[in-house]
Write an enzyme that holds these catalytic residues in place. Structure first.
Site, mmCIF file in Angstrom:
data_model
loop_
_atom_site.group_PDB
_atom_site.id
_atom_site.type_symbol
_atom_site.label_atom_id
_atom_site.label_comp_id
_atom_site.label_asym_id
_atom_site.label_seq_id
_atom_site.Cartn_x
_atom_site.Cartn_y
_atom_site.Cartn_z
ATOM 1 N N ASP A 171 1.503 8.257 7.445
ATOM 2 C CA ASP A 171 2.377 7.250 6.809
ATOM 3 C C ASP A 171 2.423 7.588 5.317
ATOM 4 O OD1 ASP A 171 3.690 5.073 5.774
ATOM 5 O OD2 ASP A 171 2.088 3.644 6.148
ATOM 6 N N GLU B 5 -3.594 5.558 12.213
ATOM 7 C CA GLU B 5 -2.602 5.807 11.160
ATOM 8 C C GLU B 5 -3.317 5.946 9.817
ATOM 9 O OE1 GLU B 5 0.558 2.918 11.159
ATOM 10 O OE2 GLU B 5 0.992 3.235 9.035
ATOM 11 N N GLU C 58 -5.047 -2.602 9.162
ATOM 12 C CA GLU C 58 -4.377 -3.223 10.305
ATOM 13 C C GLU C 58 -5.082 -2.919 11.624
ATOM 14 O OE1 GLU C 58 -0.250 -1.967 10.215
ATOM 15 O OE2 GLU C 58 -0.211 -2.166 8.030
ATOM 16 N N HIS D 103 8.605 -1.153 9.452
ATOM 17 C CA HIS D 103 8.887 -2.101 8.375
ATOM 18 C C HIS D 103 8.027 -1.768 7.146
ATOM 19 C CE1 HIS D 103 5.199 -4.863 9.353
ATOM 20 N NE2 HIS D 103 4.907 -3.581 9.438
ATOM 21 N N LYS E 176 9.715 5.224 7.414
ATOM 22 C CA LYS E 176 10.091 4.072 6.584
ATOM 23 C C LYS E 176 11.202 4.556 5.672
ATOM 24 C CE LYS E 176 5.436 2.026 6.205
ATOM 25 N NZ LYS E 176 4.205 2.036 5.373
ATOM 26 N N LYS F 5 7.101 -0.441 14.558
ATOM 27 C CA LYS F 5 5.968 -1.120 13.939
ATOM 28 C C LYS F 5 6.561 -2.133 12.984
ATOM 29 C CE LYS F 5 1.669 0.051 11.594
ATOM 30 N NZ LYS F 5 1.621 0.117 10.130
ATOM 31 N N HIS G 91 -3.090 -6.154 2.445
ATOM 32 C CA HIS G 91 -2.191 -7.177 2.999
ATOM 33 C C HIS G 91 -2.877 -8.523 3.173
ATOM 34 C CE1 HIS G 91 0.381 -3.728 4.821
ATOM 35 N NE2 HIS G 91 0.475 -3.818 3.501
ATOM 36 N N SER H 208 0.876 -1.183 0.000
ATOM 37 C CA SER H 208 0.000 0.000 0.000
ATOM 38 C C SER H 208 0.912 1.231 0.000
ATOM 39 C CB SER H 208 -0.945 -0.009 1.198
ATOM 40 O OG SER H 208 -0.269 0.040 2.415
ATOM 41 N N ASP I 207 -4.220 0.989 11.576
ATOM 42 C CA ASP I 207 -3.694 1.635 10.372
ATOM 43 C C ASP I 207 -4.774 1.440 9.319
ATOM 44 O OD1 ASP I 207 -2.464 2.618 8.171
ATOM 45 O OD2 ASP I 207 -0.809 1.181 8.140
ATOM 46 N N GLU J 202 1.917 -9.420 6.869
ATOM 47 C CA GLU J 202 2.698 -8.947 8.014
ATOM 48 C C GLU J 202 2.561 -9.868 9.217
ATOM 49 O OE1 GLU J 202 1.726 -4.794 8.547
ATOM 50 O OE2 GLU J 202 2.804 -4.269 6.720
HETATM 51 P P1 PGA Z 1 3.042 -1.200 3.139
HETATM 52 O O1 PGA Z 1 2.105 -1.182 4.417
HETATM 53 O O2 PGA Z 1 4.413 -1.560 3.554
HETATM 54 O O3 PGA Z 1 2.377 -2.206 2.270
HETATM 55 O O4 PGA Z 1 2.972 0.190 2.576
HETATM 56 C C1 PGA Z 1 2.521 -0.843 5.689
HETATM 57 C C2 PGA Z 1 1.780 0.346 6.204
HETATM 58 O O5 PGA Z 1 0.874 0.888 5.534
HETATM 59 O O6 PGA Z 1 2.075 0.795 7.306
HETATM 60 ZN ZN ZN Z 2 0.553 2.531 7.178
#
Ligand code: PGA
Ligand code: ZN
Length: 414
Positions: free
Chosen positions: A315, A287, A167, A368, A340, A391, A158, A41, A244, A207
């Site tokens: 994010d 999130e 999430e 991650h 990230k 996370k 996911h 995503s 999230d 995940e």
């Molecule tokens: P992604 O998802 O690594 O697939 O972007 C993780 C997140 O959205 O936190």
């Molecule tokens: Zn996210």
């Protein structure tokens, strides 16, 4: 110590997609490596992940072009450079790329070198990675263990079939890895047993969280609270709940399309829904509750957060990008940020985002990606920067556990 060689190879991530592993050799012959993760995503403002696009090989997902850049032009500018000067190394690669979003060389190519260089520099200064990162980038902060943001139930992209929200998360109250990982693992295990008893599948998503065929978001939070209780843990005392939403994934033309509930809602209705859900289950952290360019909703929700004391986390919204972060700070459009490194493409810029967010009083969650490798770099980054949270997925799948296990190592002084 000087760099004598740089070499990248293609490896596979936790989803079986190609990614890069880069090796940096120093003048004393020692070799230091790092591997880059990849999202599903992905935010549209992220730096570019360079993929080959050749449909016959790995369905277009190969990274041989990125690898070639590391092994030719990037290698050429770094040979004989002092590895201690990480900011200089990152700057040289940014300049060599010359684009706003690293679209020439690829953020994946650049980041693999940036991370490997950090490991090599830590070695050259005879320090563990976290200590090096702390001393080099985060002198103002105290190293410290983060609380764990553990993604117990996976939906959205996911798991791809059950929830619109991506999430369902618990955040441990404890920061002590030997205890926080125990709390999370006991709840995870209990949740599996509860699901099994109720006749739900206990297969896991990208995940490592479960992905049961629940009929509502409420059901997911209730299952988590019940399982936690059965494991001896209380909501708001031993852990807090979070989500999230990854809302860019269910946004269409000004509306949020909740397929599971078969309804389309306006940003105002979504805010109302989050508030109700938040009050009912004491959800502490939201999130990406809105689409990545829905600044108005982010700002309005963050205003509410001041009164009700919850977290609004960017994010896809902030993409670890100091420029977007600066605007979000100015507009008070969130109060916490996901970090990230592959969203921006260098460790130096990731560190800059951490320092900026910290100065603004925001909370930091080092994260991650859904496509991960066994590289545990982010555990050292979280500890060395004194991040509030890490996370890194659920309590299953070794690419997730590698990060928790690295925190346990650091706690043990290894
Ligand atoms: P992604 O998802 O690594 O697939 O972007 C993780 C997140 O959205 O936190
Ligand atoms: Zn996210």
């Amino acid at each position: 110590m000087r760099i004598s060689s740089v070499r990248a190879i293609q490896i596979l991530d936790s989803r079986g997609k190609p990614t890069l592993r880069t090796f940096i050799t120093l003048e004393d012959g020692s070799i230091h490596q790092a591997s880059v993760p990849s999202g599903a995503s992905t935010g549209k403002h992220e730096a570019l992940e360079l993929r080959d696009g050749d449909a016959l090989t790995f369905a277009g997902q190969g990274v041989t072009k990125a690898i070639n850049y590391v092994n030719t032009v990037i290698k050429q500018i770094l040979i004989d450079k002092d590895v201690d000067d990480l900011k200089g190394i990152d700057r040289m690669m940014i300049d060599l790329d010359g684009t706003d979003n690293k679209s020439k060389l690829g953020a994946n190519a650049i980041l693999s070198v940036s991370m490997a260089a950090a490991r090599a520099a830590a070695y050259a200064s005879n320090r563990p990675l976290w200590r090096f990162l702390h001393d080099y980038y985060f002198q103002k902060m105290t190293p410290g263990f983060p609380r764990l943001m553990v993604n117990l139930i996976n939906g959205g992209k996911h798991a791809n079939w059950n929830f619109d929200l991506q999430e369902f998360i618990i955040i441990t109250t404890s920061t002590e890895p030997s205890f926080s990982t125990r709390v999370a693992a006991e709840i995870f295990t209990q949740l599996g047993q509860t699901l099994k008893k109720q006749g739900f599948a206990t297969l896991v998503g990208d995940e490592g969280g479960y992905s049961p065929a629940f009929s509502s978001n409420e059901q997911a939070y209730e299952a988590i609270i019940d399982a936690a209780k059965a494991a001896g843990y209380e909501n708001t005392k031993d852990y807090e709940l979070a989500m999230d939403a990854a809302a860019s994934e269910f946004y269409e033309n000004g509306e949020y399309v909740l397929k599971r509930d078969n309804r389309k809602v306006s940003p105002q209705d979504l805010i109302k829904y989050y508030s109700e859900l938040g009050q009912k289950y004491h959800i502490q952290s939201f999130e990406d509750p809105f689409e990545q360019d829905d600044w108005a909703s982010f700002t309005q929700f963050t205003q509410m957060a001041k009164q009700f004391h919850f977290q609004v986390v960017g994010d896809d919204f902030t993409v670890t990008n100091p420029e977007r972060l600066e605007k979000a700070i100015k507009e008070q459009a969130a109060n916490a940020i996901i970090i990230k490194p592959n969203q921006i493409g260098t460790i130096s810029e990731s560190a800059q985002a951490i320092n900026m967010a910290k100065d603004a009083g925001w909370k930091i969650a080092v994260s991650h990606r859904s496509g991960e490798t066994e590289d545990s770099f982010i555990a050292d980054l979280a500890y060395g920067s004194g991040a509030d949270f890490i996370k890194t997925g659920s309590m299953s799948r070794s690419e997730r556990l590698a990060k928790y296990n690295r925190l346990l190592e650091i706690e043990a002084g290894m």
